[in-house]
Design an enzyme around this catalytic site. Sequence first.
Site, PDB file in Angstrom:
ATOM      1  N   LYS A 192       0.731  -1.242   0.076  1.00 55.53           N
ATOM      2  CA  LYS A 192      -0.070   0.008  -0.089  1.00 55.53           C
ATOM      3  C   LYS A 192       0.908   1.376   0.080  1.00 55.53           C
ATOM      4  O   LYS A 192       0.639   2.275  -0.883  1.00 55.53           O
ATOM      5  CB  LYS A 192      -0.764  -0.170   1.146  1.00 55.53           C
ATOM      6  N   ARG A 201     -10.088   0.982   8.790  1.00 55.77           N
ATOM      7  CA  ARG A 201      -9.601  -0.353   8.882  1.00 55.77           C
ATOM      8  C   ARG A 201     -10.811  -1.255   9.682  1.00 55.77           C
ATOM      9  O   ARG A 201     -10.563  -2.544   9.961  1.00 55.77           O
ATOM     10  CB  ARG A 201      -8.225  -0.488  10.146  1.00 55.77           C
ATOM     11  N   ARG A 256      11.748  -5.917   3.804  1.00 56.60           N
ATOM     12  CA  ARG A 256      11.744  -4.563   4.168  1.00 56.60           C
ATOM     13  C   ARG A 256      12.755  -4.007   5.359  1.00 56.60           C
ATOM     14  O   ARG A 256      13.307  -3.130   5.358  1.00 56.60           O
ATOM     15  CB  ARG A 256      10.205  -4.033   4.598  1.00 56.60           C
ATOM     16  N   ARG A 287      10.813  -0.821  12.793  1.00 55.45           N
ATOM     17  CA  ARG A 287       9.059  -0.504  13.289  1.00 55.45           C
ATOM     18  C   ARG A 287       9.320  -1.625  14.446  1.00 55.45           C
ATOM     19  O   ARG A 287       9.440  -2.905  14.106  1.00 55.45           O
ATOM     20  CB  ARG A 287       8.337  -0.660  12.496  1.00 55.45           C
ATOM     21  N   ARG A 294      -1.160  -8.754  13.224  1.00 53.98           N
ATOM     22  CA  ARG A 294      -1.616  -7.929  12.472  1.00 53.98           C
ATOM     23  C   ARG A 294      -2.529  -8.554  11.379  1.00 53.98           C
ATOM     24  O   ARG A 294      -3.394  -8.053  11.056  1.00 53.98           O
ATOM     25  CB  ARG A 294      -0.462  -6.938  11.940  1.00 53.98           C
TER      26      ARG A 294
HETATM   27  P1  ADP Z   1       0.616  -1.948   8.342  1.00 49.73           P
HETATM   28  O1  ADP Z   1       1.909  -1.985   7.477  1.00 49.73           O
HETATM   29  O2  ADP Z   1       0.264  -3.141   9.091  1.00 49.73           O
HETATM   30  O3  ADP Z   1      -0.619  -1.459   7.410  1.00 49.73           O
HETATM   31  P2  ADP Z   1       0.299   0.701   9.300  1.00 49.73           P
HETATM   32  O4  ADP Z   1       1.639   1.345   9.295  1.00 49.73           O
HETATM   33  O5  ADP Z   1      -0.599   0.936   8.400  1.00 49.73           O
HETATM   34  O6  ADP Z   1       0.913  -0.880   9.255  1.00 49.73           O
HETATM   35  O7  ADP Z   1      -0.144   0.839  10.681  1.00 49.73           O
HETATM   36  C1  ADP Z   1       0.566   0.409  11.999  1.00 49.73           C
HETATM   37  C2  ADP Z   1      -0.246   0.461  13.002  1.00 49.73           C
HETATM   38  O8  ADP Z   1      -0.912   1.602  13.336  1.00 49.73           O
HETATM   39  C3  ADP Z   1      -1.575  -0.818  13.230  1.00 49.73           C
HETATM   40  O9  ADP Z   1      -0.902  -2.044  13.240  1.00 49.73           O
HETATM   41  C4  ADP Z   1      -2.090  -0.242  14.246  1.00 49.73           C
HETATM   42  O10 ADP Z   1      -1.859  -0.578  15.466  1.00 49.73           O
HETATM   43  C5  ADP Z   1      -2.110   1.194  14.099  1.00 49.73           C
HETATM   44  N1  ADP Z   1      -3.121   1.803  13.100  1.00 49.73           N
HETATM   45  C6  ADP Z   1      -2.779   2.220  11.847  1.00 49.73           C
HETATM   46  N2  ADP Z   1      -4.141   2.464  11.249  1.00 49.73           N
HETATM   47  C7  ADP Z   1      -5.070   2.201  12.038  1.00 49.73           C
HETATM   48  C8  ADP Z   1      -6.592   2.493  11.986  1.00 49.73           C
HETATM   49  N3  ADP Z   1      -7.007   3.061  10.895  1.00 49.73           N
HETATM   50  N4  ADP Z   1      -7.183   1.866  12.933  1.00 49.73           N
HETATM   51  C9  ADP Z   1      -6.486   1.440  14.047  1.00 49.73           C
HETATM   52  N5  ADP Z   1      -5.160   1.282  14.044  1.00 49.73           N
HETATM   53  C10 ADP Z   1      -4.393   2.007  13.142  1.00 49.73           C
END
Ligand code: ADP
Length: 329
Positions: free
Chosen positions: A13, A88, A127, A139, A150
């Site tokens: 993404k 999400r 990554r 991270r 996740r």
């Molecule tokens: P990923 O690569 O898993 O998509 P992101 O960088 O988008 O990770 O998000 C990292 C973390 O931030 C998630 O695992 C969650 O804890 C939190 N997070 C991000 N966006 C949301 C959301 N829309 N709702 C709830 N938690 C979120």
Amino acid sequence: MRLILLGPPGAGKGTQAQRLVQNHGIVQLSTGDMLRAAVAAQTPTGLIAKDIMASGGLVPDEVVVSIIADRIEQGDARNGFILDGFPRTVPQAEALDALLKKKKLKLDAVIELRVNESALLARVEKRVAEMLERGESVRADDTPEVLSKRLSNYRAQTEPLVHHYSDKRKLITIDGMMPIEGVTAEIERVLAAVTKADETTQAAKHKVATKRAAGPSKRAASPSKARKAAKGAKKAAKGTAKKAKSKRVVKKAAKKATKKVAKKAVKKGTKKVSKSSSVTRGASRKKAVKAAGNRTGRAVKAAAGRGRKAAKKVAKRPSKAAKRLTKRR
Ligand code: ADP
């Protein structure tokens, strides 16, 4: 353009969002990045989110919804945006729907990047290795254990959004297993089709609105309808002419009949006058003539009445002249 990118962690993404930013001049709104910034800045939101994120859980809906609501308001998002990592959950999607509706903003498409789960761990490991190579901090949630959490969160909470947006006819699913360039090309191809379809719909809507504004249209009569109408009009005109002619003939006949009867009555009256003048001895001739005249007047009136009756009779049965006229036509 307003887009949502949907896909499990490691689907690509972030990478595709950056390309869309370059190609379309829109901003990438990543809730993950925003939350990480909040954690680093130790804001109240950051303090709430820190541990949840580290464990691979989801930050409460109301927190992320309020972050997005504020971010969409900012000037750089006016041109359009790509939502990455938001919504999400279904409640987040519903909150976004309401938000966009309130602001009268349209969502153009939801792009789902579909990938084999077996490939995800390898992608995240790659990554992590690249980040370490660049000397960047890794991270806290990019470990095999947290990644599996996740992933299971994605399946349970985020995957239902596929149905939410496919019901809204907004979902576009792209094969996220292609090389990065191939995925980008496919996204661009599909977005071009979406834009074209939107333009066509807008043009059609505009056409309808313009027509409505111009008022009720007078539909052009079809040639056959026009022919029929002309025939009807001709027939009606003929009928009227016939009626007028026969009326004239009847009138003439009535006049003739009245004249005839009146003449007869006058003749009779005159005879009576001469008779009375000889009978009424001693009365002046003038008086006699007047009396006779009065009688003659009454007789003429009566005769006229008879004449009208006779004329009516004539009117009821078409005269020979009328018959002749009708035959000629
Ligand atoms: P990923 O690569 O898993 O998509 P992101 O960088 O988008 O990770 O998000 C990292 C973390 O931030 C998630 O695992 C969650 O804890 C939190 N997070 C991000 N966006 C949301 C959301 N829309 N709702 C709830 N938690 C979120």
